[in-house]
Design an enzyme around this catalytic site. Structure first.
Site, PDB file in Angstrom:
ATOM      1  CE  LYS A 138      -4.613   1.662   0.292  1.00  0.00           C
ATOM      2  NZ  LYS A 138      -5.557   0.435  -0.276  1.00  0.00           N
ATOM      3  CG  ASP A 178      -7.654   3.009  -0.512  1.00  0.00           C
ATOM      4  OD1 ASP A 178      -7.958   2.192  -0.768  1.00  0.00           O
ATOM      5  OD2 ASP A 178      -7.519   3.850   0.196  1.00  0.00           O
TER       6      ASP A 178
HETATM    7  P1  NDP Z   1     -12.935   7.411  -2.290  1.00  0.00           P
HETATM    8  O1  NDP Z   1     -12.215   8.580  -2.543  1.00  0.00           O
HETATM    9  O2  NDP Z   1     -14.164   7.631  -4.230  1.00  0.00           O
HETATM   10  O3  NDP Z   1     -13.899   7.975  -1.772  1.00  0.00           O
HETATM   11  C1  NDP Z   1     -14.442   8.003  -0.098  1.00  0.00           C
HETATM   12  C2  NDP Z   1     -15.144   8.295   0.348  1.00  0.00           C
HETATM   13  O4  NDP Z   1     -15.254   7.758   1.725  1.00  0.00           O
HETATM   14  C3  NDP Z   1     -16.268   9.278   0.094  1.00  0.00           C
HETATM   15  O5  NDP Z   1     -17.659   9.725   0.102  1.00  0.00           O
HETATM   16  C4  NDP Z   1     -15.471  10.175   1.649  1.00  0.00           C
HETATM   17  O6  NDP Z   1     -15.921  11.632   2.096  1.00  0.00           O
HETATM   18  C5  NDP Z   1     -15.277   9.301   2.756  1.00  0.00           C
HETATM   19  N1  NDP Z   1     -14.608   9.404   3.080  1.00  0.00           N
HETATM   20  C6  NDP Z   1     -13.213   9.128   3.552  1.00  0.00           C
HETATM   21  N2  NDP Z   1     -12.576   9.716   4.345  1.00  0.00           N
HETATM   22  C7  NDP Z   1     -13.567   9.429   4.916  1.00  0.00           C
HETATM   23  C8  NDP Z   1     -13.847   9.850   6.752  1.00  0.00           C
HETATM   24  N3  NDP Z   1     -12.423   9.923   7.321  1.00  0.00           N
HETATM   25  N4  NDP Z   1     -14.861   9.857   7.591  1.00  0.00           N
HETATM   26  C9  NDP Z   1     -15.579   9.755   6.737  1.00  0.00           C
HETATM   27  N5  NDP Z   1     -15.851   9.343   4.882  1.00  0.00           N
HETATM   28  C10 NDP Z   1     -14.948   9.838   4.804  1.00  0.00           C
HETATM   29  O7  NDP Z   1     -12.206   6.401  -1.973  1.00  0.00           O
HETATM   30  P2  NDP Z   1     -12.969   4.797  -2.360  1.00  0.00           P
HETATM   31  O8  NDP Z   1     -14.796   4.461  -2.618  1.00  0.00           O
HETATM   32  O9  NDP Z   1     -12.646   4.426  -3.484  1.00  0.00           O
HETATM   33  O10 NDP Z   1     -12.730   3.626  -0.743  1.00  0.00           O
HETATM   34  C11 NDP Z   1     -13.533   4.209  -0.050  1.00  0.00           C
HETATM   35  C12 NDP Z   1     -12.953   2.664   1.037  1.00  0.00           C
HETATM   36  O11 NDP Z   1     -12.808   1.473   0.430  1.00  0.00           O
HETATM   37  C13 NDP Z   1     -11.704   2.845   1.508  1.00  0.00           C
HETATM   38  O12 NDP Z   1     -11.474   2.496   2.985  1.00  0.00           O
HETATM   39  C14 NDP Z   1     -11.000   2.247   0.478  1.00  0.00           C
HETATM   40  O13 NDP Z   1      -9.620   1.259   1.171  1.00  0.00           O
HETATM   41  C15 NDP Z   1     -11.190   0.925   0.614  1.00  0.00           C
HETATM   42  N6  NDP Z   1     -11.433   0.174  -0.717  1.00  0.00           N
HETATM   43  C16 NDP Z   1     -11.646   1.062  -2.102  1.00  0.00           C
HETATM   44  C17 NDP Z   1     -10.911  -0.420  -3.243  1.00  0.00           C
HETATM   45  C18 NDP Z   1     -10.591   1.117  -4.614  1.00  0.00           C
HETATM   46  O14 NDP Z   1     -10.218  -0.486  -5.557  1.00  0.00           O
HETATM   47  N7  NDP Z   1     -11.026   1.855  -4.672  1.00  0.00           N
HETATM   48  C19 NDP Z   1     -10.218  -1.550  -3.314  1.00  0.00           C
HETATM   49  C20 NDP Z   1     -10.896  -1.911  -1.604  1.00  0.00           C
HETATM   50  C21 NDP Z   1     -11.382  -1.216  -0.924  1.00  0.00           C
HETATM   51  P3  NDP Z   1     -15.737  13.062   0.994  1.00  0.00           P
HETATM   52  O15 NDP Z   1     -15.642  13.050  -0.135  1.00  0.00           O
HETATM   53  O16 NDP Z   1     -15.833  13.911   1.843  1.00  0.00           O
HETATM   54  O17 NDP Z   1     -13.731  12.533   1.489  1.00  0.00           O
HETATM   55  O1  2IT Z   2      -7.838  -1.471  -1.247  1.00  0.00           O
HETATM   56  C1  2IT Z   2      -7.601  -2.015  -2.262  1.00  0.00           C
HETATM   57  O2  2IT Z   2      -7.633  -3.135  -2.241  1.00  0.00           O
HETATM   58  C2  2IT Z   2      -7.353  -1.013  -3.011  1.00  0.00           C
HETATM   59  N1  2IT Z   2      -7.576   0.029  -2.916  1.00  0.00           N
HETATM   60  C3  2IT Z   2      -7.194  -1.883  -4.546  1.00  0.00           C
HETATM   61  C4  2IT Z   2      -6.030  -2.135  -5.214  1.00  0.00           C
HETATM   62  C5  2IT Z   2      -5.905  -3.102  -6.343  1.00  0.00           C
HETATM   63  O3  2IT Z   2      -4.090  -2.733  -6.535  1.00  0.00           O
HETATM   64  O4  2IT Z   2      -6.029  -2.707  -6.782  1.00  0.00           O
END
Ligand code: NDP
Ligand code: 2IT
Length: 458
Positions: A138, A178
């Protein structure tokens, strides 16, 4: 930290867990998220390791909790007003026993080494569960993309890649997105990597479709979490159609989780961002979803605007876990659902929960869900669809072909089903309850541990 051993453990396992965690906390001071992620794994894996002494004798868990290396560097860039800005960035290369390092990059002001170590550690198990050859990593930076112009984000990404490019490669380490890192940031980073190396390779995933990206990668984490939920519900002969659902977040994961839930006939009544949540008791339908997607992906707006547009409630500064629902999908961020939230969800009739975000539930919440023997899909299993399709993007890049949407989606469904089967294999309590936390932790551990054993003392 509270007393570590869980009541269900025998005394040998409890003592080993306490000793192991005390040592880990001492070696990694001031890293509470990392401690939490390790403890959740250790609660499952230590009893298993004691039953399988070859892992204990080789100190596998001790070695697995020490990253291979962490690269820390300064990223200097210039903002639109000509001010010179400096951020800190990291790449935590945690474990490459079963394949090159693989994991996302997070850009958020809250990013610390502790956060990236927890995420990198989780990634080892998640990637192992997918069945694909991917190690765990990461990275990220305390850079805040919010409120920055596209040019500022570009300059930051280019500067970051000048250093990061020395440490990554299509057979070494393959970053992706992420929180705060989506298609725009991946495009800027990939463009800079190409300039620096003069090579077009699959060194990043989540790329645009015009330059080596995979269909369904954008949707994969959210869709995968819903597929995993469907697999869990099938254990009880139940389904998703007609269910009332709460979702948190409105970013990449939350949006495509909502989209798939709507398609499968569920009623999604909440979405959120870091400022608050909306409650739409009529449900987010396909028309409202299209508007929400545009708001978040194109206009980069706030969730409160949804409430203004569609005349529903907006709860400033609150999280959605008090809203009655049968299914819940925390899809925003770590520790967004605590023990009290869990109790409220359970009191309101929660049937199942699948974690779209990484470690969204505190340890208290995890224990509350498991004690209540409801279906609980932990992040490293339920949200593995994103990295799984990243793995498929790498395969397509290596083969120099692009699979159809149907082909990638079919493979995603198969991978999520395989992960669920692994959870059942290692998490079946034998009394009709599947503990998916134990199943995912042990299921993810065994493959990596066996590879480490094969390598000898390394
Ligand atoms: P984005 O940046 O697209 O979206 C994040 C979302 O979470 C936004 O709605 C944001 O609100 C909110 N958020 C972020 N930080 C906080 C906080 N401290 N408190 C409350 N809300 C918060 O990220 P992703 O959707 O990609 O990621 C979301 C989660 O999923 C994370 O935990 C990430 O690690 C996990 N994840 C992502 C993957 C991916 O492929 N993208 C894969 C697997 C897991 P705001 O806009 O107000 O900041
Ligand atoms: O938390 C996760 O699994 C991700 N943010 C996606 C990682 C990736 O390599 O696609």
């Amino acid at each position: 930290m509270t007393r570590l051993a869980t009541p269900s453990m025998n005394s040998a396992a409890g003592e080993k867990l306490d000793r192991f965690m005390s040592g880990l906390i001492k070696r990694n001071p001031g890293e509470p998220e990392f401690h939490q992620a390790v403890q959740e794994v250790a609660e499952s894996v230590i009893p298993y390791v004691l039953e399988h002494p070859k892992y204990d004798e080789a100190q596998i868990l001790e070695r697995m909790t020490e990253p291979d290396r962490i690269v820390i560097f300064r990223v200097t860039w210039e903002d639109d007003d000509g001010n010179i800005r400096a951020n800190r960035a990291w790449r935590v290369q945690f474990n490459k026993s079963i394949g090159p390092y693989k994991g996302g990059m997070r850009f958020h002001p809250s990013v610390t080494q502790s956060l990236l170590k927890f995420l990198g550690f989780e990634q080892i198990f998640k990637n192992s569960l997918t069945g694909l050859p991917m190690g765990g990593a990461k990275g990220g930076s305390n850079f805040n993309p919010k409120g920055k112009s596209d040019r500022e984000v570009m300059r930051f990404c280019q500067s970051l890649m000048i250093e990061l490019s020395r440490h990554i490669g299509e057979d070494t380490d393959i970053p992706a997105g992420d929180i705060g890192v989506g298609a725009r940031e991946i495009g800027y980073m990939f463009g800079q990597y190409m300039r620096l190396t003069n090579r077009f390779t699959g060194v990043l995933t989540g790329k645009g479709l015009a330059f080596g990206g995979s269909l369904v990668r954008k949707e994969a984490t959210g869709y995968g979490a819903v597929y995993f939920m469907r697999n869990m519900l099938e254990l009880k002969g139940e389904g998703i159609d007609g269910r009332t659902v709460t979702v948190s977040g409105s970013g990449n994961v939350a949006l495509y989780c909502i989209e798939k839930l709507i398609e499968l006939g569920a009623k999604v009544v909440t979405a959120s961002d870091s400022a608050g949540f909306i409650h739409d008791p009529d449900g987010i339908d396909a028309h409202k979803f299209a508007w929400l997607k545009d708001l978040k992906e194109i206009r980069r707006g706030r969730i409160s605007e949804y409430a203004e547009q569609f005349g529903c409630e907006y709860h400033d500064g609150k999280r959605p876990w008090g809203v009655p629902c049968e299914l819940a999908f925390p899809c925003a961020t770590q520790n967004e659902l605590n023990g009290d939230d869990a109790k409220r969800l359970l009191a309101n009739g929660l049937v199942a929960i699948a974690e779209g975000a990484n470690m969204p539930s505190t340890l208290d919440a995890v224990h509350a869900f498991l004690d209540a023997t409801i279906l609980f899909g932990p992040a490293k299993a339920a949200n593995a669809g994103g990295v799984a399709v990243s793995g498929l993007e790498q395969s397509q890049n290596s083969l120099r072909i692009s699979w159809s949407r149907e082909e990638v989606d079919r493979r995603l469904k198969d991978i999520m089903k395989g992960i669920h089967e692994k959870c059942v294999q290692f998490g079946d309590d034998g009394n009709g309850y599947v503990n998916h936390v134990r199943g995912a932790n042990i299921g993810g551990f065994v493959k990596v541990a066996d590879a480490m054993l094969a390598y000898g003392i390394v």
